[in-house]
Design a protein around this motif. Structure first.
Motif, PDB file in Angstrom:
ATOM      1  N   ASN A 176       1.254   6.499  -1.010  1.00 56.75           N
ATOM      2  CA  ASN A 176       0.131   5.367  -0.819  1.00 56.75           C
ATOM      3  C   ASN A 176      -0.444   5.001  -2.309  1.00 56.75           C
ATOM      4  O   ASN A 176      -0.859   5.995  -3.089  1.00 56.75           O
ATOM      5  CB  ASN A 176      -0.992   5.982  -0.053  1.00 56.75           C
TER       6      ASN A 176
ATOM      7  N   GLU B 181      -6.777   5.805  -6.860  1.00 59.85           N
ATOM      8  CA  GLU B 181      -8.073   6.506  -6.817  1.00 59.85           C
ATOM      9  C   GLU B 181      -7.977   7.809  -7.337  1.00 59.85           C
ATOM     10  O   GLU B 181      -8.992   8.241  -8.061  1.00 59.85           O
ATOM     11  CB  GLU B 181      -8.514   6.795  -5.132  1.00 59.85           C
TER      12      GLU B 181
ATOM     13  N   GLU C  42       0.825  -1.262  -0.026  1.00 56.31           N
ATOM     14  CA  GLU C  42       0.083  -0.003  -0.045  1.00 56.31           C
ATOM     15  C   GLU C  42       0.751   1.351   0.129  1.00 56.31           C
ATOM     16  O   GLU C  42       0.535   2.260  -0.751  1.00 56.31           O
ATOM     17  CB  GLU C  42      -1.027  -0.045   1.136  1.00 56.31           C
TER      18      GLU C  42
ATOM     19  N   THR D  52      -2.674   2.915  -3.259  1.00 62.18           N
ATOM     20  CA  THR D  52      -4.155   2.773  -3.359  1.00 62.18           C
ATOM     21  C   THR D  52      -4.733   4.419  -3.617  1.00 62.18           C
ATOM     22  O   THR D  52      -5.659   4.690  -4.609  1.00 62.18           O
ATOM     23  CB  THR D  52      -4.739   2.391  -2.254  1.00 62.18           C
ATOM     24  N   SER D  53      -4.134   5.455  -3.031  1.00 56.59           N
ATOM     25  CA  SER D  53      -4.587   6.965  -3.273  1.00 56.59           C
ATOM     26  C   SER D  53      -4.152   7.224  -4.697  1.00 56.59           C
ATOM     27  O   SER D  53      -5.105   7.960  -5.417  1.00 56.59           O
ATOM     28  CB  SER D  53      -4.080   7.866  -1.932  1.00 56.59           C
TER      29      SER D  53
END
Length: 145
Positions: free
Chosen positions: A107, A113, A64, A109-110
């Motif tokens: 990050n 997104e 992550e 995942t960010s």
């Protein structure tokens, strides 16, 4: 050895790109089926020689939080500079943290997104006004020098 998927295979040869930061464009990942029915999947794979010119792909987990260095970015196919990602972090588009005085992590995942938000509205994302003192996303990015 981890290898990123070449950008030419990510965009399905369409040349489609989206702007993840002002003036910074990356290929739009191609989906094997209808976009609304097929989720994107991300995997790093190590190419392991089996001998006789045969190789096996061994999936490796994507952490992550990843180091913010050109080597780490290249492993996941991100072609933007470290400075661009730090700036996206300071502007609040992705999560970035200092783990020591001169070492940062972002990050993953960010980042994904953020790419989805940009891809969902590629024409208007950077000029849209958010609930941030009436500034556009572009103005927030530019202020994060």
């Amino acid at each position: 050895m981890s290898l990123p998927i070449p950008a030419s295979t990510l965009d399905g040869g369409s040349g489609a790109r989206f702007e993840v930061a002002p003036g910074k464009r990356i290929p739009v990942p191609a989906l094997p089926g209808p976009a609304e029915a097929t989720p994107l999947r991300y995997v790093l794979a190590e190419v392991v020689p089996l001998g006789g010119g045969t190789f096996r792909l061994v999936p490796r987990p994507v952490m992550e939080w990843m180091g913010l260095s050109q080597a780490a970015l290249a492993k996941v196919g991100i072609t933007l500079s470290e400075n661009t990602l730090r700036r996206l972090g300071r502007a609040g588009f992705i999560r970035v943290r200092p783990v020591s005085p001169n070492r940062y992590e972002f990050n993953f995942t960010s980042w994904l997104e953020h790419c989805r938000r940009v891809e969902a509205d590629p024409e208007e994302f950077w000029d849209r006004r958010e609930n941030d003192k009436g500034r556009t996303n572009r103005e927030k990015y530019l202020a994060a020098l």
